[in-house]
Motif scaffolding. Structure first.
Motif, PDB file in Angstrom:
ATOM      1  N   GLU A  89       0.835  -1.205   0.000  1.00 34.56           N
ATOM      2  CA  GLU A  89       0.000   0.000   0.000  1.00 34.56           C
ATOM      3  C   GLU A  89       0.868   1.253   0.000  1.00 34.56           C
ATOM      4  O   GLU A  89       0.505   2.268  -0.614  1.00 34.56           O
ATOM      5  CB  GLU A  89      -0.912  -0.003   1.230  1.00 34.56           C
ATOM      6  CG  GLU A  89      -2.122   0.876   1.127  1.00 34.56           C
ATOM      7  CD  GLU A  89      -3.123   0.410   0.082  1.00 34.56           C
ATOM      8  OE1 GLU A  89      -3.785   1.281  -0.515  1.00 34.56           O
ATOM      9  OE2 GLU A  89      -3.242  -0.811  -0.147  1.00 34.56           O
ATOM     10  N   LYS A 125       3.757   1.450  -1.379  1.00 27.38           N
ATOM     11  CA  LYS A 125       4.619   1.359  -2.560  1.00 27.38           C
ATOM     12  C   LYS A 125       6.077   1.057  -2.207  1.00 27.38           C
ATOM     13  O   LYS A 125       6.999   1.397  -2.956  1.00 27.38           O
ATOM     14  CB  LYS A 125       4.519   2.636  -3.415  1.00 27.38           C
ATOM     15  CG  LYS A 125       3.113   2.956  -3.891  1.00 27.38           C
ATOM     16  CD  LYS A 125       3.105   4.126  -4.846  1.00 27.38           C
ATOM     17  CE  LYS A 125       1.723   4.587  -5.264  1.00 27.38           C
ATOM     18  NZ  LYS A 125       0.643   3.637  -5.246  1.00 27.38           N
ATOM     19  N   TYR A 173       7.889  -1.645  -2.453  1.00 20.25           N
ATOM     20  CA  TYR A 173       7.779  -2.973  -3.045  1.00 20.25           C
ATOM     21  C   TYR A 173       8.947  -3.900  -2.713  1.00 20.25           C
ATOM     22  O   TYR A 173       8.755  -5.106  -2.585  1.00 20.25           O
ATOM     23  CB  TYR A 173       7.614  -2.842  -4.561  1.00 20.25           C
ATOM     24  CG  TYR A 173       6.379  -2.066  -4.952  1.00 20.25           C
ATOM     25  CD1 TYR A 173       5.113  -2.440  -4.489  1.00 20.25           C
ATOM     26  CD2 TYR A 173       6.458  -0.941  -5.770  1.00 20.25           C
ATOM     27  CE1 TYR A 173       3.969  -1.728  -4.836  1.00 20.25           C
ATOM     28  CE2 TYR A 173       5.327  -0.223  -6.127  1.00 20.25           C
ATOM     29  CZ  TYR A 173       4.095  -0.615  -5.655  1.00 20.25           C
ATOM     30  OH  TYR A 173       2.966   0.091  -5.996  1.00 20.25           O
ATOM     31  N   ASN A 206       0.195  -3.555  -9.074  1.00 15.89           N
ATOM     32  CA  ASN A 206       0.389  -2.129  -8.787  1.00 15.89           C
ATOM     33  C   ASN A 206       1.610  -1.549  -9.485  1.00 15.89           C
ATOM     34  O   ASN A 206       1.750  -0.328  -9.583  1.00 15.89           O
ATOM     35  CB  ASN A 206       0.501  -1.911  -7.281  1.00 15.89           C
ATOM     36  CG  ASN A 206      -0.825  -2.077  -6.572  1.00 15.89           C
ATOM     37  OD1 ASN A 206      -1.856  -2.284  -7.205  1.00 15.89           O
ATOM     38  ND2 ASN A 206      -0.823  -1.997  -5.259  1.00 15.89           N
TER      39      ASN A 206
END
Length: 262
Positions: free
Chosen positions: A117, A119, A121, A153
């Motif tokens: 959420e 970002k 990653y 995403n």
């Protein structure tokens, strides 16, 4: 997820009870505090399952005060704060749960979800690698979905499809998996196939009161030029989900399609 955590907690509680007779009287007070904390946590989880987040938070904070070293309390607080979109606090409590119990794979999986959420990653990937390396972990499908979301995403739709397929091979009735798989198909130019997939997904999503399958199914039909089917899907969404998250956009699309048909 929460049910599994509670089952683990119950087993832990029974183990503690079996040892209580061997412990000195000086530890009785501490044991009582731990049990009171567990009770508060159970009440908090009950509120959480009913989506009463304020009461869940109140009970879990009370449990934390009684037993700050309980990783299950920390994990459940992370869930509440995630649902309240307080992601920094969610990270704090999930991280503490893992620090207190390095083998707590569920907390690692939850922490990865927050990092996605945010970002972050690379952090999420490292955690998910650890999660799937735990061959005793019984909630692998949740980790697969987190991997899929991580790639989706980042617009890496083919990689997302790989993990979503792993879930669908065993459970074809999961609403969100069906939706994200179909959306990945749309993004890789298999829009007609995505529309067909979303048609099947609507029945599963209606059961869960989720309007995503209707919305993205309508979008898919609109993109392939079947405006009549798209309009029907949008109108069905507005009727079935009067408070759905896509209702406003669906209403706009209904007006647009009706104007285009004139």
């Amino acid at each position: 997820m929460l049910v599994k955590i509670m089952r683990r907690l119950l087993l832990s509680f029974l183990f503690l009870a079996s040892l209580s007779l061997l412990q000195a009287c000086a530890s009785t007070h501490e044991n009582n505090k731990q049990r009171s904390a567990e009770l508060k946590m159970e009440i908090g989880v009950s509120h959480l399952q009913r989506n009463n987040l304020p009461l869940a938070l109140k009970e879990l904070l009370g449990a934390l005060e009684l037993d700050p070293k309980n990783p299950y309390v920390q994990n459940n607080l992370g869930i509440v704060y995630f649902l309240r979109e307080k992601y920094d606090l969610s990270v704090k409590y999930f991280t503490e749960a893992v620090n207190l119990s390095p083998a707590f794979t569920e907390a690692k999986n939850n922490l990865a979800r927050v990092y996605i959420e945010q970002k972050q990653y690379s952090k999420a990937t490292r955690l998910l690698d650890e999660v799937l390396a735990d061959l005793t972990y019984t909630n692998a499908h949740s980790a697969y979905f987190n991997y899929a979301l991580l790639y989706f995403n980042q617009n890496k739709f083919n990689q997302a499809k790989i993990y979503l397929s792993k879930i669908l091979n065993e459970n074809r009735e999961d609403c969100y998996t069906q939706v994200y798989y179909a959306r990945s198909l749309m993004e890789t130019n298999f829009t007609k196939l995505a529309a067909e997939q979303l048609d099947k997904a609507t029945q599963f999503c209606v059961r869960e009161q989720v309007d995503d399958a209707h919305f993205y199914g309508a979008i898919a039909y609109y993109r392939i030029g079947n405006k009549q089917k798209a309009l029907a899907r949008f109108e069905e969404l507005v009727k079935i989900f009067p408070e759905g998250k896509h209702r406003a956009k669906a209403s706009e699309m209904i007006q647009l399609i009706q104007k285009e048909k004139k």
